[in-house]
Design an enzyme around this catalytic site. Structure first.
Site, PDB file in Angstrom:
ATOM      1  CD  GLU A   1       0.956   7.785   5.118  1.00  0.00           C
ATOM      2  OE1 GLU A   1       0.719   6.745   5.764  1.00  0.00           O
ATOM      3  OE2 GLU A   1       1.505   8.781   5.621  1.00  0.00           O
TER       4      GLU A   1
ATOM      5  CB  SER B   1      -0.923  -0.021   1.217  1.00  0.00           C
ATOM      6  OG  SER B   1      -0.177  -0.213   2.398  1.00  0.00           O
TER       7      SER B   1
ATOM      8  CG  ASP C   1       2.297  14.741  15.428  1.00  0.00           C
ATOM      9  OD1 ASP C   1       2.436  13.888  16.328  1.00  0.00           O
ATOM     10  OD2 ASP C   1       2.755  14.605  14.285  1.00  0.00           O
TER      11      ASP C   1
ATOM     12  CG  HIS D   1       1.265   2.006   4.741  1.00  0.00           C
ATOM     13  ND1 HIS D   1       0.190   2.080   3.886  1.00  0.00           N
ATOM     14  CD2 HIS D   1       1.396   3.262   5.279  1.00  0.00           C
ATOM     15  CE1 HIS D   1      -0.313   3.301   3.891  1.00  0.00           C
ATOM     16  NE2 HIS D   1       0.398   4.037   4.727  1.00  0.00           N
TER      17      HIS D   1
ATOM     18  CG  PHE E   1      10.401  12.442   7.836  1.00  0.00           C
ATOM     19  CD1 PHE E   1      10.504  13.542   7.009  1.00  0.00           C
ATOM     20  CD2 PHE E   1       9.204  11.752   7.888  1.00  0.00           C
ATOM     21  CE1 PHE E   1       9.433  13.942   6.246  1.00  0.00           C
ATOM     22  CE2 PHE E   1       8.131  12.154   7.133  1.00  0.00           C
ATOM     23  CZ  PHE E   1       8.242  13.250   6.305  1.00  0.00           C
TER      24      PHE E   1
HETATM   25  P1  FAD Z   1      -2.668   7.846  20.287  1.00  0.00           P
HETATM   26  O1  FAD Z   1      -2.859   6.425  19.974  1.00  0.00           O
HETATM   27  O2  FAD Z   1      -3.785   8.578  20.922  1.00  0.00           O
HETATM   28  O3  FAD Z   1      -1.355   7.974  21.184  1.00  0.00           O
HETATM   29  C1  FAD Z   1      -0.749   9.246  21.421  1.00  0.00           C
HETATM   30  C2  FAD Z   1       0.084   9.214  22.694  1.00  0.00           C
HETATM   31  O4  FAD Z   1      -0.781   9.128  23.816  1.00  0.00           O
HETATM   32  C3  FAD Z   1       1.011   7.997  22.814  1.00  0.00           C
HETATM   33  O5  FAD Z   1       2.177   8.420  23.457  1.00  0.00           O
HETATM   34  C4  FAD Z   1       0.236   7.027  23.680  1.00  0.00           C
HETATM   35  O6  FAD Z   1       1.085   6.139  24.390  1.00  0.00           O
HETATM   36  C5  FAD Z   1      -0.483   7.996  24.621  1.00  0.00           C
HETATM   37  N1  FAD Z   1      -1.766   7.490  25.128  1.00  0.00           N
HETATM   38  C6  FAD Z   1      -2.727   6.846  24.439  1.00  0.00           C
HETATM   39  N2  FAD Z   1      -3.781   6.579  25.225  1.00  0.00           N
HETATM   40  C7  FAD Z   1      -3.479   7.069  26.449  1.00  0.00           C
HETATM   41  C8  FAD Z   1      -4.177   7.126  27.693  1.00  0.00           C
HETATM   42  N3  FAD Z   1      -5.393   6.611  27.841  1.00  0.00           N
HETATM   43  N4  FAD Z   1      -3.563   7.744  28.749  1.00  0.00           N
HETATM   44  C9  FAD Z   1      -2.324   8.284  28.617  1.00  0.00           C
HETATM   45  N5  FAD Z   1      -1.631   8.270  27.453  1.00  0.00           N
HETATM   46  C10 FAD Z   1      -2.203   7.667  26.389  1.00  0.00           C
HETATM   47  N6  FAD Z   1      -0.639  12.625  11.762  1.00  0.00           N
HETATM   48  C11 FAD Z   1      -1.441  13.493  11.113  1.00  0.00           C
HETATM   49  O7  FAD Z   1      -1.609  14.635  11.576  1.00  0.00           O
HETATM   50  N7  FAD Z   1      -2.094  13.143   9.958  1.00  0.00           N
HETATM   51  C12 FAD Z   1      -1.968  11.913   9.402  1.00  0.00           C
HETATM   52  O8  FAD Z   1      -2.555  11.620   8.362  1.00  0.00           O
HETATM   53  C13 FAD Z   1      -1.122  10.954  10.061  1.00  0.00           C
HETATM   54  N8  FAD Z   1      -0.972   9.700   9.569  1.00  0.00           N
HETATM   55  C14 FAD Z   1      -0.214   8.786  10.264  1.00  0.00           C
HETATM   56  C15 FAD Z   1      -0.113   7.477   9.782  1.00  0.00           C
HETATM   57  C16 FAD Z   1       0.652   6.528  10.456  1.00  0.00           C
HETATM   58  C17 FAD Z   1       0.718   5.107   9.932  1.00  0.00           C
HETATM   59  C18 FAD Z   1       1.361   6.891  11.637  1.00  0.00           C
HETATM   60  C19 FAD Z   1       2.215   5.885  12.358  1.00  0.00           C
HETATM   61  C20 FAD Z   1       1.272   8.189  12.123  1.00  0.00           C
HETATM   62  C21 FAD Z   1       0.478   9.144  11.463  1.00  0.00           C
HETATM   63  N9  FAD Z   1       0.336  10.463  11.938  1.00  0.00           N
HETATM   64  C22 FAD Z   1      -0.469  11.361  11.263  1.00  0.00           C
HETATM   65  C23 FAD Z   1       1.063  10.903  13.137  1.00  0.00           C
HETATM   66  C24 FAD Z   1       0.223  10.744  14.431  1.00  0.00           C
HETATM   67  O9  FAD Z   1      -0.892  11.595  14.368  1.00  0.00           O
HETATM   68  C25 FAD Z   1       1.120  11.112  15.597  1.00  0.00           C
HETATM   69  O10 FAD Z   1       2.125  10.155  15.779  1.00  0.00           O
HETATM   70  C26 FAD Z   1       0.407  11.445  16.913  1.00  0.00           C
HETATM   71  O11 FAD Z   1       1.344  12.058  17.781  1.00  0.00           O
HETATM   72  C27 FAD Z   1      -0.161  10.228  17.647  1.00  0.00           C
HETATM   73  O12 FAD Z   1      -1.267   9.742  17.026  1.00  0.00           O
HETATM   74  P2  FAD Z   1      -1.897   8.320  17.491  1.00  0.00           P
HETATM   75  O13 FAD Z   1      -3.115   8.130  16.711  1.00  0.00           O
HETATM   76  O14 FAD Z   1      -0.859   7.273  17.480  1.00  0.00           O
HETATM   77  O15 FAD Z   1      -2.265   8.702  19.006  1.00  0.00           O
END
Ligand code: FAD
Length: 290
Positions: free
Chosen positions: A17, A15, A109, A269, A219
């Site tokens: 991105e 896939s 982020d 991916h 990055f």
């Molecule tokens: P989460 O899963 O919510 O985790 C974020 C942080 O919070 C982690 O440190 C986790 O350990 C902590 N955490 C989670 N749950 C809890 C809880 N209950 N209590 C305390 N801490 C907790 N960013 C963009 O803006 N746009 C995109 O399109 C995008 N695509 C991405 C695609 C991939 C495959 C990846 C790997 C990353 C992508 N990102 C994107 C980046 C991503 O948004 C960031 O890495 C962001 O900081 C974390 O998102 P997450 O969904 O992993 O967050």
């Protein structure tokens, strides 16, 4: 097509991105690029979701057009950044209306210059909350999420991060895609720890072919991925020769992918950064091997 049905170690899915281009011309170029990539039979492509502003609408527009105009399955990324639940519900309804089956559910982020993530009023603090919301609202999406073989940059420990990932998967994820890594040992170790922690969904490795020296520095600083010492030294040696950097990046990623495939990953991916030639070279080599 739900992506979870395409993730299969005996027929791994490749896939790609992309991020949404800022101009109409950029969108047209991207659709042309996808036509060029179609012969490589991508399992799906995904389109990232920006931190704010007009490119956000382009994500929805692009996934809809990709699916309709190229026939390739397209997945939208969606983040919690700056959105209330009502806004998210509306966006999800638009995706469902456009007959899109898959969403990559993310927190996003913190804005530039901020260390911690602040949810929008009436929004979500973690991706797991949005995953749960999507399930509770009875949307019928296949949902992917992000995971971090070397640990998320904000996390205090990899064990904490894994516990949070388990909760996110349990909230309703169908698969996860890893942050980019350059050393497969991080991926294999992560999968082992995840399985031990009871995370049983497919874990798709995310690979970024290096095509630019400065970009890889930026990055890796941003996402905390380690550049193995040998690769780092090789990069230093050729950093002023753009073609040699691309050749090294393609060679390294191809070797990474060959090992991942030989050890039974469900798919790979590719973070293309909208530069498809490197990815095309790698996937062509991998297809020739199978
Ligand atoms: P989460 O899963 O919510 O985790 C974020 C942080 O919070 C982690 O440190 C986790 O350990 C902590 N955490 C989670 N749950 C809890 C809880 N209950 N209590 C305390 N801490 C907790 N960013 C963009 O803006 N746009 C995109 O399109 C995008 N695509 C991405 C695609 C991939 C495959 C990846 C790997 C990353 C992508 N990102 C994107 C980046 C991503 O948004 C960031 O890495 C962001 O900081 C974390 O998102 P997450 O969904 O992993 O967050």
């Amino acid at each position: 097509m739900k992506i979870r049905n395409r993730l299969n170690p005996s027929n791994p899915c490749f896939s790609f991105e992309f991020f949404p281009p800022k101009t109409d011309e950029g969108v047209a170029n991207l659709l042309k690029t996808l036509e060029d990539l179609a012969p490589l039979e991508p399992g799906f492509v995904s389109v990232t979701y920006g931190a704010g502003g007009s490119t956000r609408d382009r994500t929805l527009e692009l996934v809809t057009r990709i699916k309709a105009e190229t026939g390739i399955e397209a997945m939208a990324h969606l983040t919690c950044v700056g959105h209330t639940r009502e806004e998210l519900r509306e966006l999800l309804a638009r995706l469902a209306e456009a007959k899109l089956d898959n969403v990559l559910v993310l927190r996003g982020d913190p804005p530039l210059g901020q260390k911690t993530f602040t949810p929008a009023e009436g929004g979500f603090s973690y991706a797991s909350e949005l995953v749960r919301f999507i399930r509770e609202e009875d949307f019928n999406f296949c949902m992917g999420g992000a995971c971090y073989p070397e640990g998320h940059v904000e996390t205090a420990s990899r064990d904490d991060d894994l516990r949070h990932l388990k909760a996110k998967v349990d909230a309703g994820l169908d698969f996860v895609v890893t942050q980019l890594f350059f050393d497969n040992a991080f991926y294999f170790d992560f999968v082992e720890r995840a399985r031990r922690a009871g995370i049983n969904v497919p874990i798709v490795p995310g690979i970024m072919p290096i095509t630019n020296y400065d970009q890889v520095q930026r990055f890796t600083r941003m996402c905390g991925a380690t550049v193995p010492m040998r690769l780092g030294l090789q990069l230093e040696r050729v950093k002023d020769q753009p073609d040699a950097v691309v050749q090294l990046g393609v060679a390294h990623a191809t070797v990474q992918c060959m090992e991942l495939l030989s050890r039974g990953v469900p798919g790979i991916h590719f973070y293309t950064l909208n530069k498809s030639p490197a990815t095309r070279m790698i996937v062509s080599a991998l297809r020739a091997r199978t």
